[in-house]
Design a protein around this motif. Structure first.
Motif, PDB file in Angstrom:
ATOM      1  N   ALA A 171       0.840  -1.197   0.000  1.00 23.19           N
ATOM      2  CA  ALA A 171       0.000   0.000   0.000  1.00 23.19           C
ATOM      3  C   ALA A 171       0.876   1.248   0.000  1.00 23.19           C
ATOM      4  O   ALA A 171       1.995   1.233   0.520  1.00 23.19           O
ATOM      5  CB  ALA A 171      -0.916  -0.004   1.228  1.00 23.19           C
ATOM      6  N   PRO A 172       0.410   2.352  -0.579  1.00 21.14           N
ATOM      7  CA  PRO A 172       1.218   3.571  -0.644  1.00 21.14           C
ATOM      8  C   PRO A 172       1.452   4.157   0.746  1.00 21.14           C
ATOM      9  O   PRO A 172       0.786   3.773   1.718  1.00 21.14           O
ATOM     10  CB  PRO A 172       0.380   4.509  -1.520  1.00 21.14           C
ATOM     11  N   PRO A 173       2.402   5.089   0.884  1.00 23.98           N
ATOM     12  CA  PRO A 173       2.706   5.682   2.192  1.00 23.98           C
ATOM     13  C   PRO A 173       1.462   6.252   2.856  1.00 23.98           C
ATOM     14  O   PRO A 173       0.650   6.919   2.220  1.00 23.98           O
ATOM     15  CB  PRO A 173       3.711   6.785   1.848  1.00 23.98           C
ATOM     16  N   ALA A 174       1.321   5.965   4.157  1.00 20.67           N
ATOM     17  CA  ALA A 174       0.158   6.428   4.908  1.00 20.67           C
ATOM     18  C   ALA A 174       0.495   6.432   6.395  1.00 20.67           C
ATOM     19  O   ALA A 174       1.468   5.799   6.831  1.00 20.67           O
ATOM     20  CB  ALA A 174      -1.057   5.543   4.641  1.00 20.67           C
ATOM     21  N   LEU A 175      -0.321   7.144   7.183  1.00 21.64           N
ATOM     22  CA  LEU A 175      -0.124   7.188   8.630  1.00 21.64           C
ATOM     23  C   LEU A 175      -0.512   5.874   9.285  1.00 21.64           C
ATOM     24  O   LEU A 175      -0.077   5.586  10.405  1.00 21.64           O
ATOM     25  CB  LEU A 175      -0.937   8.329   9.242  1.00 21.64           C
TER      26      LEU A 175
ATOM     27  N   VAL B  11       0.293  -0.873  11.913  1.00 22.22           N
ATOM     28  CA  VAL B  11       1.312   0.141  12.165  1.00 22.22           C
ATOM     29  C   VAL B  11       0.635   1.507  12.170  1.00 22.22           C
ATOM     30  O   VAL B  11       0.041   1.910  11.167  1.00 22.22           O
ATOM     31  CB  VAL B  11       2.431   0.106  11.097  1.00 22.22           C
ATOM     32  N   GLU B  12       0.714   2.206  13.303  1.00 18.27           N
ATOM     33  CA  GLU B  12       0.192   3.568  13.419  1.00 18.27           C
ATOM     34  C   GLU B  12       1.379   4.502  13.590  1.00 18.27           C
ATOM     35  O   GLU B  12       2.253   4.261  14.430  1.00 18.27           O
ATOM     36  CB  GLU B  12      -0.762   3.700  14.608  1.00 18.27           C
ATOM     37  N   SER B  13       1.414   5.574  12.813  1.00 19.23           N
ATOM     38  CA  SER B  13       2.589   6.444  12.773  1.00 19.23           C
ATOM     39  C   SER B  13       2.170   7.904  12.714  1.00 19.23           C
ATOM     40  O   SER B  13       1.069   8.227  12.253  1.00 19.23           O
ATOM     41  CB  SER B  13       3.450   6.089  11.545  1.00 19.23           C
ATOM     42  N   ASP B  14       3.057   8.788  13.178  1.00 20.26           N
ATOM     43  CA  ASP B  14       2.778  10.220  13.040  1.00 20.26           C
ATOM     44  C   ASP B  14       3.357  10.789  11.752  1.00 20.26           C
ATOM     45  O   ASP B  14       3.235  11.986  11.482  1.00 20.26           O
ATOM     46  CB  ASP B  14       3.304  10.998  14.257  1.00 20.26           C
ATOM     47  N   GLN B  15       3.994   9.932  10.933  1.00 22.90           N
ATOM     48  CA  GLN B  15       4.480  10.293   9.604  1.00 22.90           C
ATOM     49  C   GLN B  15       4.118   9.164   8.647  1.00 22.90           C
ATOM     50  O   GLN B  15       4.066   7.999   9.049  1.00 22.90           O
ATOM     51  CB  GLN B  15       6.005  10.517   9.595  1.00 22.90           C
ATOM     52  N   PRO B  16       3.864   9.469   7.374  1.00 26.26           N
ATOM     53  CA  PRO B  16       3.553   8.398   6.433  1.00 26.26           C
ATOM     54  C   PRO B  16       4.680   7.375   6.335  1.00 26.26           C
ATOM     55  O   PRO B  16       5.868   7.736   6.299  1.00 26.26           O
ATOM     56  CB  PRO B  16       3.360   9.138   5.103  1.00 26.26           C
ATOM     57  N   VAL B  17       4.305   6.092   6.303  1.00 25.93           N
ATOM     58  CA  VAL B  17       5.279   5.006   6.212  1.00 25.93           C
ATOM     59  C   VAL B  17       4.813   3.992   5.174  1.00 25.93           C
ATOM     60  O   VAL B  17       3.634   3.940   4.806  1.00 25.93           O
ATOM     61  CB  VAL B  17       5.476   4.292   7.568  1.00 25.93           C
TER      62      VAL B  17
ATOM     63  N   PRO C 191       9.181   7.784   3.908  1.00 27.20           N
ATOM     64  CA  PRO C 191       9.668   8.446   2.691  1.00 27.20           C
ATOM     65  C   PRO C 191       9.960   9.928   2.875  1.00 27.20           C
ATOM     66  O   PRO C 191      10.649  10.521   2.048  1.00 27.20           O
ATOM     67  CB  PRO C 191       8.525   8.236   1.686  1.00 27.20           C
ATOM     68  N   GLY C 192       9.433  10.544   3.915  1.00 26.34           N
ATOM     69  CA  GLY C 192       9.603  11.981   4.116  1.00 26.34           C
ATOM     70  C   GLY C 192      10.919  12.335   4.779  1.00 26.34           C
ATOM     71  O   GLY C 192      11.890  11.570   4.760  1.00 26.34           O
TER      72      GLY C 192
END
Length: 467
Positions: free
Chosen positions: A253-257, A340-346, A291-292
């Motif tokens: 899946a594409p980068p997401a939070l 996976v929950e993140s504060d930046q897209p992963v 990716p950021g």
């Protein structure tokens, strides 16, 4: 011609004149309320209903025997394909003159034309068992839509590891592809990774080692400047002189939070590692990347698809722009959804190895599959459908096979479920609005998986305002 300054002056005089008339009116007639009529008009518009698009799925084709010292790869015959469609799809082979042994098979494009205004449903998958001296194991993969942007979370070019990136273009125009390769030291400067031309109706194979040798844990971003391609990576492993598995991994899946990886199958006994002090790709691990440019704080939690207890969640900081692996040694035997929950897209995926070390699999993150979809189960050992529910209410999913009675499955809110399915069969899935899915195959010396990714959105009504 009147200058812009004279226009402004004239306009000012007119306004002043009107204001003067207004003052006289007030003096003569007092404070009389005047109702000014309101005039409204809507811009003319036309509703345009685009025709539904034909559906295309690309299958990566047979396994490839890597060439010696980066030489020409050879096609290994024996791939099996399963399809599930509203009508029988057409099959178009994609050419690749750079491979030898193409008479044994090739990548293929499956197509269904449109009949009416409804977008048809189409699914396909492939599987193959290899038992050669330098390539052994079982691999299954989904046939998927060509896209302009994809992330491959798999592969290795360390000693004894080979990764071949396959780029398939079923379209009528050439595609210009860019590969961005990331490792544990960040982005890899790889001459030759920019401007890869994939001819219309063809497949191109790129050895990852030719662009990024000695890379233990790569993540590859595939994008196009023109045209669409289906990208996948075939990874194989040899330990000493013993082949130790093969996998064909499609896009995650594409980068997401928030990422969810359904159906991670953990064997009864983990594969034995050489050492606890050195990196060993037989260990179960979650591969992640931001990716950021900002480091991410992530929480990793687990869903027991059998409904029992799950291990405690983990927390970690993932550095931006570099590939990071988190070992999941705390996972017991069974099948789990990994959240996976993140504060930046992963982006992310999970790698698992069989107990005897003879094979391995990559489990990709997936996206919600929408209200309905088709599912094709390629032949293989012990196939199972894994479901994860990201919604706030229980999901009641119906699997309708081509032959036989429908199967009703309740997926708890925030939970998961696992269902045995029939090898070689096709299904229609409904009630899957907030559900993600994958298919796994597992045996003593075989392990593989593919994510059920949603189809691209169909055409919708467009409002046009003519001038």
């Amino acid at each position: 011609m009147v200058s812009s300054r004279s226009i402004a002056t004239v306009s000012g005089r007119i306004v002043a004149g009107i204001a003067g008339v207004g003052v006289v009116g007030l003096v003569a007639f007092g404070f009389t309320r005047v109702t000014i009529p309101t005039i409204t008009a809507s811009a003319p518009s036309v509703q345009v209903h685009p025709s539904a698009a034909a559906q295309t799925r690309v299958c990566s084709g047979p396994l490839l025997q890597p060439g010696e010292s980066g030489g020409q790869a050879t096609v290994i015959g024996g791939v099996q394909t399963a399809t599930s469609a509203d009508t029988d799809p057409s099959v178009t082979p994609l050419t690749n003159p750079e491979l030898s042994g193409t008479e044994a098979g090739s990548a293929e494009a499956l197509r269904i034309p449109v009949a009416g205004s409804q977008t048809p449903l189409l699914a396909g998958s492939q599987s193959q068992q290899a038992g050669l001296a330098g390539l052994s194991g079982f691999a299954a993969s989904a046939c998927a839509e060509p896209v302009a942007d994809a992330w491959l979370v798999a592969g290795s070019t360390a000693t004894g590891r080979t990764s071949l990136i396959t780029l398939a273009n079923p379209g009528t125009a050439d595609a210009n592809v860019v590969l961005e390769i990331f490792g544990d030291n960040g982005r890899v400067e790889a001459p030759g990774a920019d401007g890869i031309i994939v001819r219309a109706g063809s497949q191109k194979v790129v050895s990852l080692a030719s662009l990024a040798p000695g890379l233990e844990k790569p993540i590859i971003h595939v994008s196009t400047r023109g045209g669409h391609v289906f990208a996948s990576v075939q990874q194989s492993s040899v330990r000493g002189l013993t082949p130790s598995g093969v996998e064909v991994a499609g896009p995650s899946a594409p980068p997401a939070l928030s990422q969810y990886i359904p159906g991670v199958v953990i064997p009864d006994t983990p594969a034995e590692l050489e050492s606890d002090d050195t990196y060993d790709d037989r260990a179960t691990a979650l591969r992640l990347m931001v990716p950021g440019t900002t480091d991410a704080k992530v929480t990793i939690s687990f869903v027991n698809e059998a409904g029992g207890s799950a291990p405690m969640s983990l927390e970690a900081t993932v550095p931006a722009g570099v590939v990071h692996e988190i070992f999941l040694a705390n996972l017991p035997a069974g099948s789990f959804g990994v959240r996976v929950e993140s504060d930046q897209p992963v982006v992310g995926g999970v790698r698992v190895t069989t107990t005897n070390g003879a094979d391995f699999a990559w489990f990709a993150s997936s996206s919600k599959i929408g209200n309905s979809a088709r599912l094709a189960i390629a032949p293989g050992e012990n196939p199972r459908l894994h479901l994860g529910n990201r919604g706030d209410a229980d999901a009641r999913v119906t699997l309708t096979p081509v032959e036989g009675d429908p199967i009703e499955v309740t997926v708890p809110a925030g939970g998961g479920a696992v269902v045995p399915v029939t090898a070689g069969a096709g299904y229609v899935m409904s009630g899957t609005g907030d559900v993600l899915a994958s298919v796994s195959y597992a045996g003593p010396s075989a392990l593989s998986s593919f994510a059920v990714q949603p189809a691209n959105p169909g055409s919708s009504t467009v409002t046009v305002y003519p001038r």
